[in-house]
Design an enzyme around this catalytic site. Structure first.
Site, PDB file in Angstrom:
ATOM      1  N   LYS A  47       0.621  -1.267   0.022  1.00  0.00           N
ATOM      2  CA  LYS A  47       0.117   0.009   0.033  1.00  0.00           C
ATOM      3  C   LYS A  47       0.672   1.471   0.015  1.00  0.00           C
ATOM      4  CE  LYS A  47      -2.444  -2.729  -0.361  1.00  0.00           C
ATOM      5  NZ  LYS A  47      -2.444  -4.247  -0.470  1.00  0.00           N
ATOM      6  N   ALA A  63      -3.050 -12.503 -12.644  1.00  0.00           N
ATOM      7  CA  ALA A  63      -4.011 -11.197 -12.827  1.00  0.00           C
ATOM      8  C   ALA A  63      -4.732 -11.346 -11.575  1.00  0.00           C
ATOM      9  CB  ALA A  63      -4.542 -10.803 -14.009  1.00  0.00           C
ATOM     10  N   GLY A  64      -4.301 -11.822 -10.345  1.00  0.00           N
ATOM     11  CA  GLY A  64      -5.106 -11.928  -9.237  1.00  0.00           C
ATOM     12  C   GLY A  64      -4.762 -10.682  -8.287  1.00  0.00           C
ATOM     13  N   VAL A  81       1.206 -19.634 -18.996  1.00  0.00           N
ATOM     14  CA  VAL A  81       2.817 -19.317 -18.984  1.00  0.00           C
ATOM     15  C   VAL A  81       3.422 -21.096 -18.917  1.00  0.00           C
ATOM     16  CG1 VAL A  81       4.847 -18.694 -17.923  1.00  0.00           C
ATOM     17  CG2 VAL A  81       2.876 -17.257 -18.075  1.00  0.00           C
ATOM     18  N   VAL A 133       1.290 -16.035  -8.740  1.00  0.00           N
ATOM     19  CA  VAL A 133       0.306 -17.131  -8.791  1.00  0.00           C
ATOM     20  C   VAL A 133      -0.309 -17.637  -7.464  1.00  0.00           C
ATOM     21  CG1 VAL A 133       1.563 -17.755 -11.171  1.00  0.00           C
ATOM     22  CG2 VAL A 133       2.081 -19.086  -9.076  1.00  0.00           C
ATOM     23  N   ARG A 172      -0.336 -17.942  -2.989  1.00  0.00           N
ATOM     24  CA  ARG A 172       0.608 -18.311  -1.832  1.00  0.00           C
ATOM     25  C   ARG A 172       0.120 -19.754  -1.332  1.00  0.00           C
ATOM     26  NH1 ARG A 172       3.416 -13.959   0.055  1.00  0.00           N
ATOM     27  NH2 ARG A 172       3.201 -14.857   2.124  1.00  0.00           N
ATOM     28  N   ALA A 211      -5.502 -10.751   6.037  1.00  0.00           N
ATOM     29  CA  ALA A 211      -4.693 -10.244   7.209  1.00  0.00           C
ATOM     30  C   ALA A 211      -5.858 -10.273   8.437  1.00  0.00           C
ATOM     31  CB  ALA A 211      -4.096  -9.045   7.210  1.00  0.00           C
ATOM     32  N   HIS A 251     -24.193  14.606   3.059  1.00  0.00           N
ATOM     33  CA  HIS A 251     -23.851  15.162   1.760  1.00  0.00           C
ATOM     34  C   HIS A 251     -22.997  16.186   1.665  1.00  0.00           C
ATOM     35  CE1 HIS A 251     -25.004  16.312  -2.503  1.00  0.00           C
ATOM     36  NE2 HIS A 251     -25.003  17.617  -2.001  1.00  0.00           N
TER      37      HIS A 251
HETATM   38  P1  FAD Z   1       1.926 -14.130   8.124  1.00  0.00           P
HETATM   39  O1  FAD Z   1       1.578 -12.850   7.951  1.00  0.00           O
HETATM   40  O2  FAD Z   1       2.544 -14.760   7.108  1.00  0.00           O
HETATM   41  O3  FAD Z   1       2.945 -14.414   9.207  1.00  0.00           O
HETATM   42  C1  FAD Z   1       3.343 -15.756   9.691  1.00  0.00           C
HETATM   43  C2  FAD Z   1       4.450 -15.424  10.608  1.00  0.00           C
HETATM   44  O4  FAD Z   1       5.030 -16.590  11.171  1.00  0.00           O
HETATM   45  C3  FAD Z   1       5.586 -15.078   9.708  1.00  0.00           C
HETATM   46  O5  FAD Z   1       6.299 -13.945  10.368  1.00  0.00           O
HETATM   47  C4  FAD Z   1       6.879 -16.042   9.796  1.00  0.00           C
HETATM   48  O6  FAD Z   1       8.313 -15.529   9.786  1.00  0.00           O
HETATM   49  C5  FAD Z   1       6.343 -16.917  11.321  1.00  0.00           C
HETATM   50  N1  FAD Z   1       6.780 -18.137  11.129  1.00  0.00           N
HETATM   51  C6  FAD Z   1       6.694 -19.150  10.239  1.00  0.00           C
HETATM   52  N2  FAD Z   1       7.074 -20.565  10.534  1.00  0.00           N
HETATM   53  C7  FAD Z   1       7.540 -20.026  12.019  1.00  0.00           C
HETATM   54  C8  FAD Z   1       8.089 -20.932  12.810  1.00  0.00           C
HETATM   55  N3  FAD Z   1       8.578 -22.321  12.603  1.00  0.00           N
HETATM   56  N4  FAD Z   1       8.565 -20.513  14.204  1.00  0.00           N
HETATM   57  C9  FAD Z   1       8.615 -19.017  14.194  1.00  0.00           C
HETATM   58  N5  FAD Z   1       7.949 -18.051  13.469  1.00  0.00           N
HETATM   59  C10 FAD Z   1       7.451 -18.662  12.318  1.00  0.00           C
HETATM   60  N6  FAD Z   1      -4.056  -8.999   3.153  1.00  0.00           N
HETATM   61  C11 FAD Z   1      -4.979  -8.437   3.496  1.00  0.00           C
HETATM   62  O7  FAD Z   1      -6.028  -8.542   4.105  1.00  0.00           O
HETATM   63  N7  FAD Z   1      -5.011  -7.136   2.655  1.00  0.00           N
HETATM   64  C12 FAD Z   1      -3.998  -6.593   1.842  1.00  0.00           C
HETATM   65  O8  FAD Z   1      -4.062  -5.636   1.425  1.00  0.00           O
HETATM   66  C13 FAD Z   1      -2.989  -7.578   1.731  1.00  0.00           C
HETATM   67  N8  FAD Z   1      -2.128  -7.133   0.799  1.00  0.00           N
HETATM   68  C14 FAD Z   1      -1.008  -8.186   0.478  1.00  0.00           C
HETATM   69  C15 FAD Z   1       0.031  -7.841  -0.557  1.00  0.00           C
HETATM   70  C16 FAD Z   1       1.022  -8.664  -0.658  1.00  0.00           C
HETATM   71  C17 FAD Z   1       2.138  -8.131  -1.496  1.00  0.00           C
HETATM   72  C18 FAD Z   1       1.049  -9.719   0.268  1.00  0.00           C
HETATM   73  C19 FAD Z   1       2.261 -10.893  -0.061  1.00  0.00           C
HETATM   74  C20 FAD Z   1       0.053 -10.163   0.855  1.00  0.00           C
HETATM   75  C21 FAD Z   1      -0.838  -9.354   1.286  1.00  0.00           C
HETATM   76  N9  FAD Z   1      -2.101  -9.822   2.016  1.00  0.00           N
HETATM   77  C22 FAD Z   1      -2.876  -8.967   2.103  1.00  0.00           C
HETATM   78  C23 FAD Z   1      -2.223 -10.991   2.747  1.00  0.00           C
HETATM   79  C24 FAD Z   1      -1.584 -11.138   3.966  1.00  0.00           C
HETATM   80  O9  FAD Z   1      -0.249 -10.523   4.134  1.00  0.00           O
HETATM   81  C25 FAD Z   1      -1.828 -12.109   4.623  1.00  0.00           C
HETATM   82  O10 FAD Z   1      -2.828 -12.767   4.605  1.00  0.00           O
HETATM   83  C26 FAD Z   1      -1.460 -12.284   5.967  1.00  0.00           C
HETATM   84  O11 FAD Z   1      -0.176 -11.849   6.496  1.00  0.00           O
HETATM   85  C27 FAD Z   1      -1.459 -13.661   6.936  1.00  0.00           C
HETATM   86  O12 FAD Z   1      -1.344 -13.565   8.308  1.00  0.00           O
HETATM   87  P2  FAD Z   1      -0.538 -14.718   9.028  1.00  0.00           P
HETATM   88  O13 FAD Z   1      -0.470 -14.041  10.624  1.00  0.00           O
HETATM   89  O14 FAD Z   1      -1.607 -15.898   9.122  1.00  0.00           O
HETATM   90  O15 FAD Z   1       0.646 -15.150   8.266  1.00  0.00           O
HETATM   91  P1  AMP Z   2      -4.265 -15.081  -6.829  1.00  0.00           P
HETATM   92  O1  AMP Z   2      -4.680 -16.627  -6.174  1.00  0.00           O
HETATM   93  O2  AMP Z   2      -5.171 -14.124  -6.456  1.00  0.00           O
HETATM   94  O3  AMP Z   2      -2.938 -14.704  -5.810  1.00  0.00           O
HETATM   95  O4  AMP Z   2      -3.932 -15.131  -8.225  1.00  0.00           O
HETATM   96  C1  AMP Z   2      -3.114 -15.775  -8.896  1.00  0.00           C
HETATM   97  C2  AMP Z   2      -3.333 -16.138 -10.324  1.00  0.00           C
HETATM   98  O5  AMP Z   2      -2.329 -16.819 -10.657  1.00  0.00           O
HETATM   99  C3  AMP Z   2      -4.837 -17.051 -10.495  1.00  0.00           C
HETATM  100  O6  AMP Z   2      -5.623 -16.210 -11.226  1.00  0.00           O
HETATM  101  C4  AMP Z   2      -4.209 -18.223 -11.509  1.00  0.00           C
HETATM  102  O7  AMP Z   2      -4.968 -18.562 -12.488  1.00  0.00           O
HETATM  103  C5  AMP Z   2      -2.992 -17.497 -12.145  1.00  0.00           C
HETATM  104  N1  AMP Z   2      -1.970 -18.500 -12.728  1.00  0.00           N
HETATM  105  C6  AMP Z   2      -1.556 -19.723 -11.904  1.00  0.00           C
HETATM  106  N2  AMP Z   2      -0.485 -20.243 -12.757  1.00  0.00           N
HETATM  107  C7  AMP Z   2      -0.267 -19.502 -13.870  1.00  0.00           C
HETATM  108  C8  AMP Z   2       0.256 -19.814 -15.054  1.00  0.00           C
HETATM  109  N3  AMP Z   2       1.328 -20.568 -15.200  1.00  0.00           N
HETATM  110  N4  AMP Z   2       0.058 -18.798 -16.064  1.00  0.00           N
HETATM  111  C9  AMP Z   2      -0.487 -17.890 -15.938  1.00  0.00           C
HETATM  112  N5  AMP Z   2      -1.292 -17.556 -14.927  1.00  0.00           N
HETATM  113  C10 AMP Z   2      -1.285 -18.566 -13.872  1.00  0.00           C
END
Ligand code: FAD
Ligand code: AMP
Length: 483
Positions: free
Chosen positions: A58, A189-190, A245, A282, A284, A332, A456
């Site tokens: 963000k 394009a997710g 791809v 693609v 997580r 999150a 408004h």
């Molecule tokens: P995580 O945030 O992944 O935290 C898990 C933690 O556990 C990590 O710090 C890791 O180091 C630790 N860990 C793992 N294994 C161990 C271990 N064995 N011992 C100790 N520590 C460990 N979500 C939204 O809601 N809004 C958004 O705008 C948004 N934007 C995003 C943008 C990007 C680029 C990405 C990658 C993600 C985004 N997300 C967003 C998703 C969001 O970040 C995740 O859903 C969220 O962080 C998940 O929270 P969590 O606590 O489950 O896991």
């Molecule tokens: P998201 O689940 O929102 O993170 O989006 C991931 C996107 O990647 C999904 O829409 C999938 O269809 C797309 N995707 C996964 N594998 C491939 C690939 N090999 N080529 C193009 N798109 C892909």
């Protein structure tokens, strides 16, 4: 201090740190183990969300939007800018400073609430014991009445485009680029692909997104997805659907690395395109590497998620799991609420979470946001519904702000009028959709929202009008004619 705790949380992302704070607030002796290290090799809390996810993305979306708006959006306001410069490393540094401030903030909250913060790795052993290896390699066994797993997720790597962290990068690498790539490819394009593609498109990259699925944002309401695709394409994002791809080859072009991407187009023909950088977005996957001792008693499902029931209890008594590492949307706020629920259940409350009302946002400009059921889901379920829409072009506040693109769609049950979903593409959609989420949580009808007084001029008047439109009572757009 003794090594026996009421609660040990493994992972300090938004699911884990919120759970730990709540547990401590409820009077439970709580420790939270986190293995994340920052660029200086120091342990930090906050997980994916604060370090490489929600917040840094963000920060760059906002910086890149300011740049793009000054360059493209100000002329019609009568504002001329003589010289515009771009300092990408400074932009990336601002993002890093925000991350630092917020991750330090979590450590502060731990201190204030009496959570013991332990940096290092946690491993779940049998009998609610946790093996804790600190960042110097010292190993200790800790005991707890309850263990909460909150280890999150990591990006999926696909063999056809292996991340080399130089030319082929993942979302983390895309938040660290120090220069604007001329040609940028995005696989997927997710949500994340669209956000990161938007950042670099605004800063000047020619961005092409390759998406395997035939539908754009297949999980979203179709009408909203169609409108979003139109708007984003107009902004210069080239979205190629039905393009899977199948290979990538990094090559040296006169000392400059580039990547040749091969994909199958919608006719099944092989196509090729060359990029300076390629972001693989693609999806997580749940992260449990080195976490579960073979006899710890916790099961995972076929996709690697830790198996839990509706209350986030695993099949091992006293062991819970929350956030991205369990089923449900990888968001999150979903993880944080699960963290609160689990802490409260450990403390003896009967808290339950409403999984039907979890807002979902894509932070493009304008934002795309949704909560509840889509028209497609309701059709499939055979549930009778009625929908009302209101376009932002009919909102005075939106036009004044030069934000007239997009619309609000409100969906209600055909008989009871109870709101079942709200889908928005438009200015401040993330905040507007929360109004519908609150209404839904209170079991509100479309008529209830229609009867409320909205300030408004505000963008939220569009939510009001969409709710009125559900029953053909909109004022500022023509209603559907009664049959
Ligand atoms: P995580 O945030 O992944 O935290 C898990 C933690 O556990 C990590 O710090 C890791 O180091 C630790 N860990 C793992 N294994 C161990 C271990 N064995 N011992 C100790 N520590 C460990 N979500 C939204 O809601 N809004 C958004 O705008 C948004 N934007 C995003 C943008 C990007 C680029 C990405 C990658 C993600 C985004 N997300 C967003 C998703 C969001 O970040 C995740 O859903 C969220 O962080 C998940 O929270 P969590 O606590 O489950 O896991
Ligand atoms: P998201 O689940 O929102 O993170 O989006 C991931 C996107 O990647 C999904 O829409 C999938 O269809 C797309 N995707 C996964 N594998 C491939 C690939 N090999 N080529 C193009 N798109 C892909």
């Amino acid at each position: 201090m003794s090594d026996k705790y009421d609660v040990i949380v493994i992972g300090a992302g938004p699911a884990g740190y919120v759970c730990a704070i709540k547990a401590a607030q409820l009077g439970l002796k709580t420790a939270c183990i986190e293995k994340w290290k920052n660029a200086e090799g120091k342990g930090v809390n906050g997980g994916t969300c604060l370090n490489v996810g929600c917040i840094p993305s963000k920060a760059l979306l906002d910086s890149s939007y300011k740049y793009h708006d000054i360059d493209h959006g100000l002329k019609k306001h009568g504002i001329a800018v003589k010289e515009l410069g771009l300092d990408v490393p400074a932009m990336i540094q601002r993002k890093a400073d925000i991350v630092k401030q917020l991750t330090n903030g979590i450590s502060g909250l731990f201190k204030a609430n009496g959570v013991t913060s332990l940096f290092g790795k946690g491993k779940l052993l049998a009998g609610k014991k946790v093996e804790y290896t600190d960042n110097d390699g010292n190993v200790k066994t800790l005991e707890a009445e309850h263990v909460v797993i909150a280890t999150g997720s990591i990006p999926i790597n696909i063999p056809v485009s292996p991340v080399d962290n130089e030319t082929i990068i993942d979302s983390t690498g895309a938040l660290e680029l120090q220069a604007v790539p001329e040609r940028l490819g995005v696989i997927g394009a997710g949500v994340i692909g669209l956000e990161l593609g938007s950042v670099w498109n605004r800063l000047g990259s020619k961005v092409i997104l390759l998406e395997a699925l035939p539908d754009f944002l297949a999980m979203m309401d179709k009408g909203i997805a169609r409108e979003a695709q139109k708007i984003l394409t107009k902004q210069g994002l080239e979205i190629r659907l039905s393009c899977r791809v199948t290979g990538s080859k990094v090559m040296d072009n006169g000392g400059k690395k580039e990547v040749l991407v091969t994909y199958q187009d919608k006719e099944g023909k092989e196509q090729q395109v060359t990029f300076d950088k390629l972001i693989v977005c693609v999806g997580r996957r749940p992260y449990t590497e080195g976490l579960l001792a073979p006899d710890c008693g916790v099961n995972t499902d076929e996709r690697g998620f830790i198996y839990v029931n509706d209350n986030c209890a695993t099949n091992a008594p006293g062991v819970w799991a929350v956030g991205d590492v369990v089923r449900g949307p990888m968001l999150a706020h979903k993880g944080s609420e699960e963290g609160v629920m689990v802490a409260e259940r450990i403390a003896g409350h009967k808290t339950q979470m409403n999984y039907d009302i979890i807002p979902n946002v894509i932070y493009t400009h304008p934002e795309v946001a949704s909560v509840g059921k889509t028209e497609e889901q309701l059709k499939q379920a055979g549930e009778p519904y009625k929908a009302g829409s209101f376009p932002f072009v009919a909102s005075g506040r939106a036009l004044a702000a030069d934000e007239g693109e997009g619309m609000v769609k409100m969906i209600a049950h055909a008989e009871t009028d109870r709101i079942l979903g709200c889908h928005i593409v438009g200015p401040s959609a993330a905040d507007l959709v929360q109004q519908a989420a609150i209404a839904m949580e209170f079991g509100s009808s479309a008529e209830d929202i229609g009867m409320m007084v909205f300030g408004h001029p505000t963008l939220s008047e569009a939510v009001h009008e969409a709710a009125l439109a559900v029953n053909n009572h909109a004022i500022h757009i023509p209603n559907k004619r009664k049959k």
